[in-house]
Design a protein around this motif. Structure first.
Motif, PDB file in Angstrom:
ATOM      1  N   ASP A  81       1.340   3.690  -3.318  1.00 32.83           N
ATOM      2  CA  ASP A  81       1.700   3.676  -1.905  1.00 32.83           C
ATOM      3  C   ASP A  81       1.751   2.218  -1.476  1.00 32.83           C
ATOM      4  OD1 ASP A  81       1.676   6.408  -1.842  1.00 32.83           O
ATOM      5  OD2 ASP A  81      -0.292   6.581  -0.910  1.00 32.83           O
ATOM      6  N   SER A  92       0.925   1.964   3.098  1.00 27.40           N
ATOM      7  CA  SER A  92       0.399   3.257   3.500  1.00 27.40           C
ATOM      8  C   SER A  92      -0.078   3.212   4.941  1.00 27.40           C
ATOM      9  CB  SER A  92      -0.778   3.657   2.607  1.00 27.40           C
ATOM     10  OG  SER A  92      -0.372   3.735   1.269  1.00 27.40           O
ATOM     11  N   LEU A  93       0.153   4.271   5.670  1.00 26.00           N
ATOM     12  CA  LEU A  93      -0.378   4.428   7.023  1.00 26.00           C
ATOM     13  C   LEU A  93       0.026   3.277   7.922  1.00 26.00           C
ATOM     14  CD1 LEU A  93      -4.066   5.396   6.102  1.00 26.00           C
ATOM     15  CD2 LEU A  93      -2.117   6.905   6.306  1.00 26.00           C
ATOM     16  N   SER A 136      -2.734   7.561  11.366  1.00 23.59           N
ATOM     17  CA  SER A 136      -2.755   8.358  10.135  1.00 23.59           C
ATOM     18  C   SER A 136      -1.437   9.074   9.907  1.00 23.59           C
ATOM     19  CB  SER A 136      -3.885   9.387  10.210  1.00 23.59           C
ATOM     20  OG  SER A 136      -5.126   8.746  10.293  1.00 23.59           O
ATOM     21  N   THR A 180      -0.174  10.319   3.081  1.00 21.83           N
ATOM     22  CA  THR A 180      -0.173   9.425   1.924  1.00 21.83           C
ATOM     23  C   THR A 180      -0.423  10.267   0.679  1.00 21.83           C
ATOM     24  OG1 THR A 180      -2.543   8.955   1.849  1.00 21.83           O
ATOM     25  CG2 THR A 180      -1.215   7.673   3.404  1.00 21.83           C
ATOM     26  N   SER A 181      -0.492   9.607  -0.458  1.00 19.91           N
ATOM     27  CA  SER A 181      -0.758  10.335  -1.692  1.00 19.91           C
ATOM     28  C   SER A 181      -2.104  11.033  -1.666  1.00 19.91           C
ATOM     29  CB  SER A 181      -0.683   9.373  -2.887  1.00 19.91           C
ATOM     30  OG  SER A 181       0.632   8.883  -3.048  1.00 19.91           O
ATOM     31  N   ASP A 201      -3.152  12.850   0.536  1.00 22.89           N
ATOM     32  CA  ASP A 201      -2.973  14.154   1.177  1.00 22.89           C
ATOM     33  C   ASP A 201      -2.229  15.149   0.292  1.00 22.89           C
ATOM     34  OD1 ASP A 201      -4.148  13.447   3.752  1.00 22.89           O
ATOM     35  OD2 ASP A 201      -2.445  12.095   3.915  1.00 22.89           O
ATOM     36  N   LYS A 212       7.075  14.660   5.196  1.00 24.41           N
ATOM     37  CA  LYS A 212       7.288  13.739   4.082  1.00 24.41           C
ATOM     38  C   LYS A 212       8.125  14.428   3.007  1.00 24.41           C
ATOM     39  CE  LYS A 212       4.678  10.769   0.884  1.00 24.41           C
ATOM     40  NZ  LYS A 212       3.321  10.386   0.433  1.00 24.41           N
ATOM     41  N   THR A 259      10.972   8.185  -1.028  1.00 22.74           N
ATOM     42  CA  THR A 259      10.167   8.859  -0.010  1.00 22.74           C
ATOM     43  C   THR A 259      10.736   8.594   1.373  1.00 22.74           C
ATOM     44  OG1 THR A 259       8.162   8.575  -1.333  1.00 22.74           O
ATOM     45  CG2 THR A 259       7.862   9.084   0.996  1.00 22.74           C
ATOM     46  N   THR A 278      10.875   4.629   1.487  1.00 14.49           N
ATOM     47  CA  THR A 278      10.350   3.865   0.358  1.00 14.49           C
ATOM     48  C   THR A 278      11.121   4.213  -0.897  1.00 14.49           C
ATOM     49  OG1 THR A 278       8.126   3.776   1.313  1.00 14.49           O
ATOM     50  CG2 THR A 278       8.312   3.391  -1.040  1.00 14.49           C
ATOM     51  N   THR A 283       9.833  -0.883   0.979  1.00 14.00           N
ATOM     52  CA  THR A 283       9.489   0.028   2.073  1.00 14.00           C
ATOM     53  C   THR A 283      10.163  -0.490   3.339  1.00 14.00           C
ATOM     54  OG1 THR A 283       7.378   0.698   1.113  1.00 14.00           O
ATOM     55  CG2 THR A 283       7.628   0.973   3.474  1.00 14.00           C
TER      56      THR A 283
END
Length: 816
Positions: A212, A215-216, A228, A231-232, A234, A390, A414, A449, A478
């Protein structure tokens, strides 16, 4: 080695009626009939035929009849399992003859798995791993090639599917309790982790070897201002095959900047030829409901085309603090192809998350320790939540070019869309205040991404040396497509802690800002794995670069500067493993990582002249020595590691000026140091008894800023975990079993807002379960935090996370 599960050797006879067919399928049928273990290498049985088995026979006699005329024999192992071998051929290869293996090649007995399942995918029909029980035997994550863990000079710990199912794990964070070197800061969500730490340092999180990168984050003018999102971490448990933790400063593997503690890699389920039809239903406290479906099998008669589809849905009624419950939907289909030197897996996933702003507990940290729970009712409105969608697409290709040569390529795309509306941030007016202020969150972000990695692998010999050479490049970007972080001005004064509030609703943002702000990462690498008799050498060199297209700033003279020039650094990994014998390996390594430096204006550095300061990259280094053992006739593994990791030249802004000017003063801090030991054990101690345990001692010390006392470690020094299950062995109780586990840590200190040290005491959490396993279904009743203790997270600042109270889970799994 593929294990089929068959009964322990007993003189009792069993009635068989298995028709003639492929030997592999006949062995599987015997295993199913008696529910125990038969170990065989799919490549060994290959295309051999069997006349089948019929009549009332012992397991030994049934195997002898099935394999007559094949040149194979069944050998009883001490634990009651059977191994299939060639007649009059030793089962252990000499160390000097080792070559880099396919995922599972050990010819020694492997640990049993609870619950018993059939695992017969050969290397030619499966795109994933062949884990059995609680043990990982090999990995691709640390070397980009299939390599036995014993031959990798690096600490690599993991959590297998069977361990996750045994513990009724609810999230990736939940699984990481089994790895004692990992701690985390609890985030603002149900079982979320804001930050993962390995050996005290922030750890990047990867999924299938892809990190990632941002991330966030809502990247606006170089500033992180997001909340939040998905991300991976989750990824639903139903979709995960294993979770790995790689120790050390391994920037080459993560493909970008990292601190030197280690990294987490989440491996998702991949296509396979053997049929899977499995449904899971789960209920728990506070109206928790989860359903999952796992489907896999062959799409063609020759088993070259395969598929996998995972569906997971969660619908919780409410949170303990009165918010509307979390909801999640996850769909991940994939297909695979393996034939004639071509291996490819491709698929996509789509995930929808409705996350309440509550569902987590925290306490204010004071000089006397943690205060009372802060979350007793919604801080804003019960329906305050975020929504994230996502979508991911991937492929993973290996194409043989010529004998010993192969082209490898993988890509990952992504798209993430995130929206939030509600009251997310509430703070007391001051420490000990009776009132506070709640700020609305009204944000939206869409990001894209892309990652791609291409490399060429060559296997060859130079004299006595066997090489596996890998050369390649990875590229990632990204891009922030649109955003809105403009929240309504002002906050709302509330009693502290907030309780029974009736605040006005917060609407979604009215407009979005379109942008093309992008982060770019490149990573060139050259790797050689060298085998010379008992010696295994891993050598990596790389060159990494980070840049972006949007960071600018204006100095005090009104001149605009580009503050985002390319930031790059060379990195390397060198490690050596020595196999004392087939069950013992010693290793040592030294790794290097980097995080980009910063460019700041109107500043000084280390008391130098004012102006534009371009700080160098922050360099991470780690050194590690260790031992890896196979124990109990290969039914268990043990590893121990001693490590030291440093992070040097972190840019730090001084609170008091060291120059009599209006400039900001910065210094480069000396090394932050983490040193310690790790011990890990996993395996089967005796028939029916499986155990995994982990212990770490980590002495973590932040770098000392000038004219200040050293900052304290905000992590516990001692952490340990244990989980064990036992299947009752008597015929009357066949299928029944129980599990129990402990997670313990020492106390630690942190600095609350009052600047007085706050102490969080040591603690132990106890989990337990009872279960029943039959051939086509199973049920598990689990209790987490059995004694309902008030437990705290392993990291604290001005607040400390409070772990969930006693939680009951009932999980039912059906095969159809």
């Amino acid at each position: 080695m593929s294990p089929a599960y068959a009964a322990s050797a007993q003189p009792a006879k069993v009635s068989f009626n298995i028709p003639a067919g492929q030997l592999e399928q006949v062995l599987v049928a015997i295993a199913r009939s008696v529910r125990g273990i038969i170990l065989f290498d799919p490549a060994l049985v290959g295309s051999l035929k069997s006349v089948g088995v019929s009549g009332s026979l012992t397991v030994q006699d049934a195997l002898r009849e099935a394999m007559q005329g094949s040149g194979l024999e069944a050998v009883a192992n001490p634990d009651g399992s059977f191994g299939v071998h060639r007649v009059a051929v030793k089962t252990a290869l000499p160390i000097a003859a080792e070559v880099l293996p396919a995922p599972i090649v050990s010819t020694e007995p492997e640990p049993s798995v609870l619950p018993p399942v059939i695992v017969t995918n050969s290397v030619d029909t499966y795109h994933g791993y062949h884990d059995t029980g609680f043990i990982m035997r090999d990995t691709r994550s640390a070397t980009r090639t299939d390599t036995l863990l014993a031959n990798i000079p690096q600490s690599i710990q993991g959590v297998t599917t069977d361990l996750m199912e045994s513990q009724q794990a609810q999230s990736v964070v939940d699984t990481l309790r089994n790895v004692s070197a990992v701690t985390y800061a609890r985030g603002s969500g149900v079982d979320q982790a804001a930050t993962i730490y390995v050996r005290g340092f922030i750890a990047p999180v990867m999924k299938n070897g892809v990190a990632d990168l941002v991330s966030l984050t809502n990247v606006i003018n170089g500033r992180g201002a997001g909340s939040s999102a998905i991300t991976s971490l989750d990824t639903p448990i139903a979709a995960i095959e294993r979770v790995e933790v790689l120790g050390g400063a391994d920037s080459i593997i993560t493909g970008g900047p990292m601190e030197p503690g280690g990294a987490v890699n989440i491996v998702t389920k991949r296509p396979q030829a053997n049929t899977i039809r499995e449904a899971t239903l789960e209920i728990g406290n506070d109206g928790h409901r989860r359903a999952a479906l796992d489907l896999a099998g062959s799409l063609s008669a020759d088993r070259t085309w395969t598929y996998r589809t995972v569906i997971s849905a969660t619908d919780d009624a409410r949170t303990f603090d009165g918010y509307d419950g979390a909801r999640e939907l996850y769909l991940a289909p994939s297909v695979g192809y393996k034939h004639d030197g071509t291996t490819i897996a491709a698929g996509f996933s789509h995930q929808l998350n409705h996350s309440p702003f509550g569902g987590y507990q925290s306490a204010e940290l004071t000089a006397q320790g943690p205060g009372p729970d802060q979350h007793t009712s919604p801080w804003g409105r019960p329906d305050d939540h975020s929504f994230a969608a996502k979508t991911e697409l991937f492929y993973d290709l290996e194409q043989r070019l010529a004998p010993g040569w192969a082209f490898l390529s993988k890509a990952h795309y992504t798209k993430l869309r995130y929206n939030a509306a509600g009251y997310a941030n509430c703070f007391p007016s001051f420490v000990g205040a009776s009132d506070g202020i709640c700020f609305p969150d009204q944000s939206s972000v869409t990001s894209y991404t892309r990652n791609i990695e291409n490399s060429v692998r060559a296997s060859f010999q130079t004299g006595p040396l066997q090489h596996t050479l890998l050369a390649g490049m990875s590229y990632g970007q990204t891009r922030l497509g649109s955003y809105s972080d403009v929240s309504p001005l002002g906050g709302v004064i509330v009693p502290w802690p907030p309780s029974g509030l009736d605040l006005p609703p917060v609407s979604a943002p009215a407009s979005l800002i379109t942008t093309d702000d992008t982060f770019y990462y490149t990573n060139f690498f050259l790797q050689d794995q060298v085998t010379w008799g008992r010696w295994h050498v891993l050598a990596n060199v790389g060159h990494e670069q980070e840049r972006n297209n949007f960071s600018t700033d204006t100095d005090s003279n009104g001149v605009e500067h580009d503050t985002s020039p390319p930031k790059n650094a060379p990195v390397y990994n060198v490690g050596v493993a020595y196999r004392l014998n087939e069950n013992t390996a010693l290793y040592a390594n030294t790794f290097r990582s980097f995080t980009p430096g910063s460019t700041v204006l109107d500043s000084t550095l280390n008391g130098g002249p004012p102006g534009v300061v371009v700080a160098p990259p922050t360099i991470g280094r780690s050194v590690e020595i260790g031992v890896k053992l196979n124990l109990l006739n290969n039914r268990a593994t043990f590893s121990a590691a001693i490590f030291r990791a440093t992070h040097k030249d972190v840019l730090y802004q001084l609170s008091g000026p060291i120059t009599a000017t209006s400039y900001s003063d910065y210094v480069l801090l000396p090394s932050t140091i983490s040193r310690g030991i790790e011990l890990n054990f996993a395996g089967r101690l005796m028939p029916g008894w499986n155990l995994t345990a982990s212990y770490s001692y980590i002495a973590f010390q932040y770098a000392k800023p000038p004219d200040q006392d050293p900052q304290i470690s905000q992590f516990p020094r001692h952490r340990a975990s244990l989980w064990t299950t036992y299947d009752l062995q008597s015929e009357a109780w066949r299928g029944w079993g129980a599990g129990i586990g402990l997670t313990a840590r020492s106390g630690y200190t942190a600095v609350p807002d009052s600047d007085v040290l706050g102490h969080i005491a040591g603690q132990t959490r106890t989990d337990a379960s009872i279960y029943y396993r039959s051939r086509h279904w199973s049920t598990t009743l689990g209790i987490k935090n059995l004694f309902n203790r008030r437990l705290y997270s392993d990291f604290a600042t001005s607040t400390v996370g409070v772990e969930p109270s006693r939680t009951l889970l009932l999980t039912n799994t059906f095969e159809f």
